[in-house]
Design a protein around this motif. Sequence first.
Motif, PDB file in Angstrom:
ATOM      1  N   ARG A 194       6.138 -58.205   2.219  1.00 37.19           N
ATOM      2  CA  ARG A 194       5.196 -58.774   1.257  1.00 37.19           C
ATOM      3  C   ARG A 194       4.792 -57.678   0.275  1.00 37.19           C
ATOM      4  N   TRP A 216      -6.693 -64.651   3.261  1.00 34.21           N
ATOM      5  CA  TRP A 216      -5.401 -64.995   2.678  1.00 34.21           C
ATOM      6  C   TRP A 216      -5.265 -66.505   2.532  1.00 34.21           C
ATOM      7  N   TYR A 256       0.140 -61.927  -3.898  1.00 33.88           N
ATOM      8  CA  TYR A 256       1.228 -61.226  -3.249  1.00 33.88           C
ATOM      9  C   TYR A 256       2.402 -62.199  -3.134  1.00 33.88           C
ATOM     10  N   TYR A 297       1.224 -65.695  -2.054  1.00 33.19           N
ATOM     11  CA  TYR A 297      -0.031 -65.773  -1.315  1.00 33.19           C
ATOM     12  C   TYR A 297      -1.165 -65.204  -2.158  1.00 33.19           C
ATOM     13  N   CYS A 298      -2.300 -65.852  -2.141  1.00 36.23           N
ATOM     14  CA  CYS A 298      -3.468 -65.227  -2.751  1.00 36.23           C
ATOM     15  C   CYS A 298      -4.254 -64.496  -1.677  1.00 36.23           C
ATOM     16  N   LYS A 299      -4.930 -63.471  -2.112  1.00 33.95           N
ATOM     17  CA  LYS A 299      -5.740 -62.640  -1.223  1.00 33.95           C
ATOM     18  C   LYS A 299      -7.051 -62.348  -1.933  1.00 33.95           C
TER      19      LYS A 299
END
Length: 121
Positions: A45, A111, A37, A94-96
């Motif tokens: 976001r 996150w 994201y 951001y990684c999720k």
Amino acid sequence: QVQLVESGGGLVQPGGSLRLSCAASGSIFSIYVMGWYRQAPGKQRELVAAITSGGTTNYVDSVKGRFTISRDNAKKTVYLQMNDLKPEDTAVYYCKVEVAVSRLSVPTVHWGQGTQVTVSS
């Protein structure tokens, strides 16, 4: 506990490339969807790209043909290869990930801490 460590952000000129990485560690039985994201100043976001455990991908229209998401299940890592970067790609990325800590547990969402990507000449 699940930890996510992101790396690979930075400053790049328009048309340049960057590769983001997000490594998961901790009490992990299985990882389901992994995604990236981004959030630009003053904006919400938004999902950039996601990949399922089976390798199915989806992208926001603005990055199709320029970004590629991939994952290495053995390394519990998701990548985002970003090519032909544009100033409008500037954001915190951001990684999720969705993780199950055991065979019977309900997956939970985690996150990363975020990494800054700045595209500017």
